[in-house]
Scaffold this motif. Structure first.
Motif, PDB file in Angstrom:
ATOM      1  N   MET A  57       0.909  -1.112   0.111  1.00  0.00           N
ATOM      2  CA  MET A  57      -0.004   0.070  -0.104  1.00  0.00           C
ATOM      3  C   MET A  57       0.805   0.980  -0.049  1.00  0.00           C
ATOM      4  O   MET A  57       1.871   1.180   0.456  1.00  0.00           O
ATOM      5  CB  MET A  57      -0.998   0.127   1.103  1.00  0.00           C
ATOM      6  CG  MET A  57      -1.945  -0.926   1.128  1.00  0.00           C
ATOM      7  SD  MET A  57      -3.293  -0.557   2.342  1.00  0.00           S
ATOM      8  CE  MET A  57      -3.886  -2.096   2.568  1.00  0.00           C
ATOM      9  N   LYS A  58       0.305   2.343  -0.558  1.00  0.00           N
ATOM     10  CA  LYS A  58       1.179   3.707  -0.746  1.00  0.00           C
ATOM     11  C   LYS A  58       0.195   4.739  -0.866  1.00  0.00           C
ATOM     12  O   LYS A  58      -1.116   4.610  -0.781  1.00  0.00           O
ATOM     13  CB  LYS A  58       1.904   3.580  -1.858  1.00  0.00           C
ATOM     14  CG  LYS A  58       1.086   3.454  -3.015  1.00  0.00           C
ATOM     15  CD  LYS A  58       2.160   3.688  -4.540  1.00  0.00           C
ATOM     16  CE  LYS A  58       1.445   3.855  -5.856  1.00  0.00           C
ATOM     17  NZ  LYS A  58       2.285   3.702  -6.701  1.00  0.00           N
ATOM     18  N   VAL A  59       0.730   5.915  -0.429  1.00  0.00           N
ATOM     19  CA  VAL A  59      -0.055   7.137  -0.294  1.00  0.00           C
ATOM     20  C   VAL A  59       0.071   7.920  -1.712  1.00  0.00           C
ATOM     21  O   VAL A  59       1.180   7.997  -2.122  1.00  0.00           O
ATOM     22  CB  VAL A  59       0.208   7.954   0.873  1.00  0.00           C
ATOM     23  CG1 VAL A  59      -0.610   9.294   0.794  1.00  0.00           C
ATOM     24  CG2 VAL A  59      -0.087   7.465   2.173  1.00  0.00           C
ATOM     25  N   ASN A  60      -0.952   8.231  -2.182  1.00  0.00           N
ATOM     26  CA  ASN A  60      -0.942   8.737  -3.741  1.00  0.00           C
ATOM     27  C   ASN A  60      -1.375  10.225  -3.469  1.00  0.00           C
ATOM     28  O   ASN A  60      -2.328  10.200  -2.744  1.00  0.00           O
ATOM     29  CB  ASN A  60      -1.531   8.280  -4.722  1.00  0.00           C
ATOM     30  CG  ASN A  60      -1.027   7.063  -5.517  1.00  0.00           C
ATOM     31  OD1 ASN A  60       0.266   6.878  -4.999  1.00  0.00           O
ATOM     32  ND2 ASN A  60      -1.250   6.755  -6.420  1.00  0.00           N
ATOM     33  N   THR A  61      -1.084  11.151  -4.171  1.00  0.00           N
ATOM     34  CA  THR A  61      -1.694  12.332  -4.353  1.00  0.00           C
ATOM     35  C   THR A  61      -2.292  12.650  -5.709  1.00  0.00           C
ATOM     36  O   THR A  61      -1.414  12.204  -6.604  1.00  0.00           O
ATOM     37  CB  THR A  61      -0.631  13.596  -3.954  1.00  0.00           C
ATOM     38  OG1 THR A  61       0.615  13.362  -4.768  1.00  0.00           O
ATOM     39  CG2 THR A  61       0.120  13.340  -2.704  1.00  0.00           C
ATOM     40  N   SER A  62      -3.313  13.613  -5.743  1.00  0.00           N
ATOM     41  CA  SER A  62      -3.891  14.098  -6.638  1.00  0.00           C
ATOM     42  C   SER A  62      -3.905  15.681  -6.756  1.00  0.00           C
ATOM     43  O   SER A  62      -4.712  15.818  -5.822  1.00  0.00           O
ATOM     44  CB  SER A  62      -5.070  13.395  -6.971  1.00  0.00           C
ATOM     45  OG  SER A  62      -5.686  13.811  -8.195  1.00  0.00           O
ATOM     46  N   LYS A  63      -3.427  16.381  -7.843  1.00  0.00           N
ATOM     47  CA  LYS A  63      -3.367  17.635  -7.771  1.00  0.00           C
ATOM     48  C   LYS A  63      -4.519  18.239  -8.850  1.00  0.00           C
ATOM     49  O   LYS A  63      -4.498  17.755  -9.797  1.00  0.00           O
ATOM     50  CB  LYS A  63      -2.033  18.259  -8.011  1.00  0.00           C
ATOM     51  CG  LYS A  63      -1.059  17.925  -6.812  1.00  0.00           C
ATOM     52  CD  LYS A  63       0.332  18.552  -7.065  1.00  0.00           C
ATOM     53  CE  LYS A  63       1.218  18.235  -6.036  1.00  0.00           C
ATOM     54  NZ  LYS A  63       2.641  18.759  -6.435  1.00  0.00           N
ATOM     55  N   SER A  64      -5.079  19.130  -8.235  1.00  0.00           N
ATOM     56  CA  SER A  64      -6.021  19.909  -9.315  1.00  0.00           C
ATOM     57  C   SER A  64      -5.666  21.459  -9.076  1.00  0.00           C
ATOM     58  O   SER A  64      -4.979  21.689  -8.171  1.00  0.00           O
ATOM     59  CB  SER A  64      -7.572  19.656  -8.884  1.00  0.00           C
ATOM     60  OG  SER A  64      -7.991  20.231  -7.888  1.00  0.00           O
TER      61      SER A  64
END
Length: 44
Positions: A1-8
Motif C-alpha cells: 500500500m502507498k499514499v498517492n496524491t492527486s493535484k487539481s
C-alpha cells in the motif's frame, strides 16, 4: 500500500492505494480510502 496524491487547480487530495496483480496477470491498483485534501489535513 502507498499514499498517492492527486493535484487539481483547487486542491491536493491524498489517497491510500493498493497495488496488486489481477487474474490476467496485469498489474493494477485500487483506492482503499480517501484521506482528504491538504487543507482538511492541515486543520487536524
Amino acid at each position: 500500500m502507498k499514499v498517492n496524491t492527486s493535484k487539481s487547480k483547487n486542491a491536493e487530495s491524498f489517497y491510500i492505494k493498493q497495488s496488486f496483480i489481477d487474474g490476467n496477470g496485469k498489474s493494477t491498483s485500487r483506492t482503499i480510502r480517501k484521506l482528504g485534501t491538504l487543507n482538511e489535513l492541515l486543520v487536524e
